[in-house]
Design a protein around this motif. Sequence first.
Motif, mmCIF file in Angstrom:
data_model
loop_
_atom_site.group_PDB
_atom_site.id
_atom_site.type_symbol
_atom_site.label_atom_id
_atom_site.label_comp_id
_atom_site.label_asym_id
_atom_site.label_seq_id
_atom_site.Cartn_x
_atom_site.Cartn_y
_atom_site.Cartn_z
ATOM 1 N N ARG A 40 0.863 -1.210 0.000
ATOM 2 C CA ARG A 40 0.000 0.000 0.000
ATOM 3 C C ARG A 40 0.884 1.239 0.000
ATOM 4 N NH1 ARG A 40 -2.828 -3.322 3.974
ATOM 5 N NH2 ARG A 40 -4.889 -3.846 3.173
ATOM 6 N N ARG A 41 1.896 1.217 0.891
ATOM 7 C CA ARG A 41 2.761 2.387 0.997
ATOM 8 C C ARG A 41 3.553 2.591 -0.299
ATOM 9 N NH1 ARG A 41 7.793 2.988 4.761
ATOM 10 N NH2 ARG A 41 6.709 1.598 6.182
ATOM 11 N N TYR A 42 4.076 1.492 -0.837
ATOM 12 C CA TYR A 42 4.895 1.592 -2.051
ATOM 13 C C TYR A 42 4.074 2.170 -3.206
ATOM 14 C CZ TYR A 42 8.110 0.579 -5.755
ATOM 15 O OH TYR A 42 8.963 0.739 -6.809
ATOM 16 N N ILE A 43 2.854 1.649 -3.376
ATOM 17 C CA ILE A 43 2.035 2.119 -4.503
ATOM 18 C C ILE A 43 1.609 3.570 -4.263
ATOM 19 C CG2 ILE A 43 -0.023 1.724 -5.904
ATOM 20 C CD1 ILE A 43 0.153 -1.246 -5.131
ATOM 21 N N GLY A 44 1.266 3.885 -3.014
ATOM 22 C CA GLY A 44 0.866 5.256 -2.681
ATOM 23 C C GLY A 44 1.986 6.234 -3.031
ATOM 24 N N GLU A 45 3.207 5.911 -2.615
ATOM 25 C CA GLU A 45 4.353 6.786 -2.916
ATOM 26 C C GLU A 45 4.605 6.854 -4.422
ATOM 27 O OE1 GLU A 45 6.692 5.803 1.265
ATOM 28 O OE2 GLU A 45 7.576 5.145 -0.628
ATOM 29 N N SER A 46 4.461 5.689 -5.078
ATOM 30 C CA SER A 46 4.701 5.662 -6.529
ATOM 31 C C SER A 46 3.704 6.549 -7.254
ATOM 32 C CB SER A 46 4.585 4.240 -7.072
ATOM 33 O OG SER A 46 5.530 3.415 -6.458
ATOM 34 N N LEU A 47 2.434 6.530 -6.789
ATOM 35 C CA LEU A 47 1.424 7.355 -7.449
ATOM 36 C C LEU A 47 1.787 8.834 -7.351
ATOM 37 C CD1 LEU A 47 -1.831 5.452 -6.429
ATOM 38 C CD2 LEU A 47 -1.110 5.939 -8.773
ATOM 39 N N GLU A 48 2.423 9.193 -6.224
ATOM 40 C CA GLU A 48 2.808 10.612 -6.051
ATOM 41 C C GLU A 48 3.966 11.027 -6.955
ATOM 42 O OE1 GLU A 48 3.538 11.483 -1.943
ATOM 43 O OE2 GLU A 48 1.504 10.833 -1.407
ATOM 44 N N THR A 49 4.872 10.089 -7.210
ATOM 45 C CA THR A 49 6.096 10.476 -7.942
ATOM 46 C C THR A 49 6.134 9.946 -9.377
ATOM 47 O OG1 THR A 49 7.226 8.519 -7.108
ATOM 48 C CG2 THR A 49 7.499 10.531 -5.815
ATOM 49 N N MET A 50 5.017 9.368 -9.801
ATOM 50 C CA MET A 50 4.986 8.686 -11.087
ATOM 51 C C MET A 50 5.358 9.552 -12.285
ATOM 52 S SD MET A 50 1.987 6.022 -11.426
ATOM 53 C CE MET A 50 2.446 4.452 -10.734
ATOM 54 N N GLU A 51 4.834 10.768 -12.274
ATOM 55 C CA GLU A 51 5.067 11.669 -13.392
ATOM 56 C C GLU A 51 6.575 11.874 -13.582
ATOM 57 O OE1 GLU A 51 2.382 12.557 -15.200
ATOM 58 O OE2 GLU A 51 3.840 13.460 -16.574
ATOM 59 N N ARG A 52 7.295 11.932 -12.442
ATOM 60 C CA ARG A 52 8.740 12.145 -12.516
ATOM 61 C C ARG A 52 9.471 10.826 -12.819
ATOM 62 N NH1 ARG A 52 10.479 13.422 -6.993
ATOM 63 N NH2 ARG A 52 11.043 11.234 -6.943
ATOM 64 N N ASP A 53 9.017 9.739 -12.176
ATOM 65 C CA ASP A 53 9.733 8.452 -12.313
ATOM 66 C C ASP A 53 9.578 7.825 -13.695
ATOM 67 O OD1 ASP A 53 10.468 8.752 -9.736
ATOM 68 O OD2 ASP A 53 8.999 7.342 -8.909
ATOM 69 N N ARG A 54 8.403 7.968 -14.270
ATOM 70 C CA ARG A 54 8.088 7.411 -15.590
ATOM 71 C C ARG A 54 8.377 5.910 -15.698
ATOM 72 N NH1 ARG A 54 6.417 11.727 -17.781
ATOM 73 N NH2 ARG A 54 5.895 10.920 -19.809
ATOM 74 N N VAL A 55 8.104 5.199 -14.586
ATOM 75 C CA VAL A 55 8.244 3.741 -14.591
ATOM 76 C C VAL A 55 6.849 3.148 -14.765
ATOM 77 C CG1 VAL A 55 8.685 1.774 -13.057
ATOM 78 C CG2 VAL A 55 10.343 3.632 -13.181
ATOM 79 N N LYS A 56 6.732 2.195 -15.673
ATOM 80 C CA LYS A 56 5.433 1.553 -15.892
ATOM 81 C C LYS A 56 5.291 0.399 -14.904
ATOM 82 C CE LYS A 56 3.729 0.738 -20.149
ATOM 83 N NZ LYS A 56 3.481 0.077 -21.428
#
Length: 235
Positions: free
Chosen positions: A81-97
């Motif tokens: 839950r925490r990992y996906i939550g954090e990923s959703l916040e930084t996704m635009e920058r991370d650009r990892v699918k």
Amino acid sequence: MKLPDTLPTHIAVIMDGNGRWARRRGLPRKAGHAAGSENFRSIATFCRDIGIPYLTVYALSTENRASRPAEEVEEVYDLLRRYIGESLETMERDRVKLKFLGSLDSLPEDVRELIARAEEVSARYEGCQCNICVNYGGRDEIVRAACKLMRLSSGTITQDVTEDIFSRHLDTAFLPDPDLCIRTGGDSRLSNFLPWQLAYAELVFTKTLWPDFSKKELVSIMRDFSKRNRRYGGL
Ligand code: IPE
Ligand code: IPE
Ligand code: MG
């Protein structure tokens, strides 16, 4: 760090050794899983940066879910839950699918919703594709694929089922098979990880516990991989 000239297209990782990492520090097992989750982010970002197209990791097996105390399984879900939550916040920058593989139907509903959101939002990114195997078991996946095929053909299979058709019903449909599979934690076994897809993968087993597995060691493994002679049954 000098990278080899040929990089693997698809790396698979059995991220083992979180519990022992924690025990050696006198910490609860969940601290090991938390450190493992942080290390996954760092390795996934590195793979994106150096241009690895696909990374597939084993985060929780069907056997882990069935055989470990419910409390530990819940702790892994919490980290997810925490990992996906954090990923959703930084996704635009991370650009990892992000993609999730395994028997996802039996995950808690809120985790399934997070997974669906993360997959939907990140679908347009073209960086590294990270496949996270949760409640995944290779035999379970093969049986589910066989059931899907039977359902699609209403129980009467009229066409010949080829390897290609079968593999398009696996969770990894449309992914190339991994070229390289790394297992951390010192054991030399697959523990039900991608048995179909790893048929011709190069295998590397390292004693390093997953939270300690570094970019440097990954590069050194990739250097070793680039020197291997893959014959696929030929001469
Ligand atoms: C791998 O680490 C992560 C999961 C299976 C969830 P382990 O939890 O198996 O760690 P060890 O093998 O006990 O050290
Ligand atoms: C494999 O590790 C599963 C994951 C890393 C998620 P295990 O710790 O479950 O494997 P065994 O039980 O030692 O074979
Ligand atoms: Mg283990």
